[in-house]
Design an enzyme around this catalytic site. Structure first.
Site, mmCIF file in Angstrom:
data_model
loop_
_atom_site.group_PDB
_atom_site.id
_atom_site.type_symbol
_atom_site.label_atom_id
_atom_site.label_comp_id
_atom_site.label_asym_id
_atom_site.label_seq_id
_atom_site.Cartn_x
_atom_site.Cartn_y
_atom_site.Cartn_z
ATOM 1 N N VAL A 163 0.834 -1.199 0.000
ATOM 2 C CA VAL A 163 0.000 0.000 0.000
ATOM 3 C C VAL A 163 0.869 1.250 0.000
ATOM 4 O O VAL A 163 0.632 2.192 -0.735
ATOM 5 C CB VAL A 163 -0.963 0.013 1.208
ATOM 6 C CG1 VAL A 163 -1.739 1.320 1.256
ATOM 7 C CG2 VAL A 163 -1.912 -1.165 1.129
ATOM 8 N N CYS A 164 1.899 1.246 0.794
ATOM 9 C CA CYS A 164 2.770 2.411 0.943
ATOM 10 C C CYS A 164 3.305 2.920 -0.400
ATOM 11 O O CYS A 164 3.116 4.070 -0.734
ATOM 12 C CB CYS A 164 3.904 2.080 1.904
ATOM 13 S SG CYS A 164 5.200 3.311 1.972
#
Length: 75
Positions: A46-47
């Site tokens: 996600v990052c």
């Protein structure tokens, strides 16, 4: 949740900017447009996705006088 045209509470923090650690506070953004982008889990898929999207538009935001602060909520 975005809160446009609202004031932030006083804060002091250490930030990493252009390769070095710097101190920032609410005074640094007072009277300016700023985005505080909070994201979880530094080391997941996600990052990079979300940070990449913000980075893709950073130059455009800078031209409009907006500073972006990415804040990890990782422990």
């Amino acid at each position: 949740m975005g809160v446009i045209n609202s004031e932030i509470k006083p804060f002091n923090a250490t930030a990493f900017k252009r390769g070095e650690f710097v101190e920032i506070s609410d005074a640094d953004v007072k009277g300016k447009w700023a985005i505080f982008f909070f994201y979880p889990a530094d080391f997941t898929f996600v990052c990079p996705t979300e940070l990449g999207d913000v980075a893709d538009h950073y130059g455009e935001l800078q031209k409009m006088g907006v500073e972006v602060f990415s804040v990890s909520t990782d422990t």
